[in-house]
Design an enzyme around this catalytic site. Sequence first.
Site, PDB file in Angstrom:
ATOM      1  N   GLY A 175     -86.114  85.961  -2.368  1.00 45.03           N
ATOM      2  CA  GLY A 175     -85.214  86.593  -1.414  1.00 45.03           C
ATOM      3  C   GLY A 175     -83.980  85.739  -1.201  1.00 45.03           C
TER       4      GLY A 175
ATOM      5  N   GLN B 151     -76.766  82.601   3.170  1.00 45.54           N
ATOM      6  CA  GLN B 151     -77.021  81.456   2.280  1.00 45.54           C
ATOM      7  C   GLN B 151     -75.940  81.267   1.231  1.00 45.54           C
ATOM      8  OE1 GLN B 151     -81.218  82.977   1.616  1.00 45.54           O
ATOM      9  NE2 GLN B 151     -81.488  80.793   1.278  1.00 45.54           N
TER      10      GLN B 151
ATOM     11  N   CYS C 263     -87.613  78.053   0.636  1.00 43.21           N
ATOM     12  CA  CYS C 263     -86.295  78.648   0.844  1.00 43.21           C
ATOM     13  C   CYS C 263     -85.336  78.039  -0.166  1.00 43.21           C
ATOM     14  CB  CYS C 263     -85.829  78.329   2.269  1.00 43.21           C
ATOM     15  SG  CYS C 263     -84.198  78.987   2.654  1.00 43.21           S
ATOM     16  N   LEU C 264     -84.487  78.878  -0.761  1.00 41.76           N
ATOM     17  CA  LEU C 264     -83.523  78.370  -1.738  1.00 41.76           C
ATOM     18  C   LEU C 264     -82.529  77.398  -1.106  1.00 41.76           C
ATOM     19  CD1 LEU C 264     -82.812  81.607  -3.817  1.00 41.76           C
ATOM     20  CD2 LEU C 264     -84.271  79.661  -4.443  1.00 41.76           C
TER      21      LEU C 264
ATOM     22  N   HIS D 132     -88.283  86.275   6.992  1.00 38.79           N
ATOM     23  CA  HIS D 132     -87.596  85.023   6.659  1.00 38.79           C
ATOM     24  C   HIS D 132     -86.104  85.281   6.407  1.00 38.79           C
ATOM     25  CE1 HIS D 132     -87.444  81.100   4.213  1.00 38.79           C
ATOM     26  NE2 HIS D 132     -86.299  81.692   3.931  1.00 38.79           N
ATOM     27  N   GLU D 133     -85.816  86.310   5.609  1.00 35.73           N
ATOM     28  CA  GLU D 133     -84.416  86.587   5.274  1.00 35.73           C
ATOM     29  C   GLU D 133     -83.638  87.093   6.489  1.00 35.73           C
ATOM     30  OE1 GLU D 133     -83.518  85.325   2.624  1.00 35.73           O
ATOM     31  OE2 GLU D 133     -85.473  85.177   1.664  1.00 35.73           O
TER      32      GLU D 133
ATOM     33  N   HIS E   1     -82.357  84.324   8.534  1.00 36.20           N
ATOM     34  CA  HIS E   1     -81.105  83.731   8.031  1.00 36.20           C
ATOM     35  C   HIS E   1     -79.888  84.437   8.633  1.00 36.20           C
ATOM     36  CE1 HIS E   1     -82.309  80.755   5.084  1.00 36.20           C
ATOM     37  NE2 HIS E   1     -83.081  81.607   4.413  1.00 36.20           N
TER      38      HIS E   1
HETATM   39 NI    NI Z   1     -84.533  81.170   3.012  1.00 38.09          NI
END
Ligand code: NI
Length: 171
Positions: free
Chosen positions: A46, A51, A92-93, A134-135, A138
Amino acid sequence: MPQLAILRYPDPRLHTVARPVTAVDDRIRQLVADMIETMYAAQGVGLAATQVDVHERVIVMDTSEERKAPLVLINPEIVERSAELALAEEGCLSVPQVYDRVERHARVRVHALDREGRPFELDAQGLTAVCVQHEMDHLVGKVFVEYLSAFKRDRIRTKMLKRTRDEQRRA
Ligand code: NI
């Protein structure tokens, strides 16, 4: 289509609150295409626009095994959440190579627009439920490490700052 640079924790821009998308137009469709490419290249499940330093309510996800079923959620809103909670390991990226367990609603129903601007609802459970919550965090400026203890978060912050410094030195 260019890949986009992913902000790394503790970059303060990750705490920006995204604004709603006012029109699902070609600009947004290009953003979505670039985000999908960036997510696949980084082997993530995701990615939120936050991000990639775009502060509009757009997320892309793919929790399928084949990794060719991207899901696009524009202006997502949770309209139902299960009372039942579930604990799952997250990464997480923006916080590479850090994984820890976070408790979230086991199931959520999300209302969103697709990349054509058409409304739809997603009933999410399992990994998809974890990912969408989670997304969506963000988009309100929240990174999953904020659910962890202050001790763990400080360690992660130090580790990420050091890794970024080391990379810059090598560059
Ligand atoms: Ni993340």
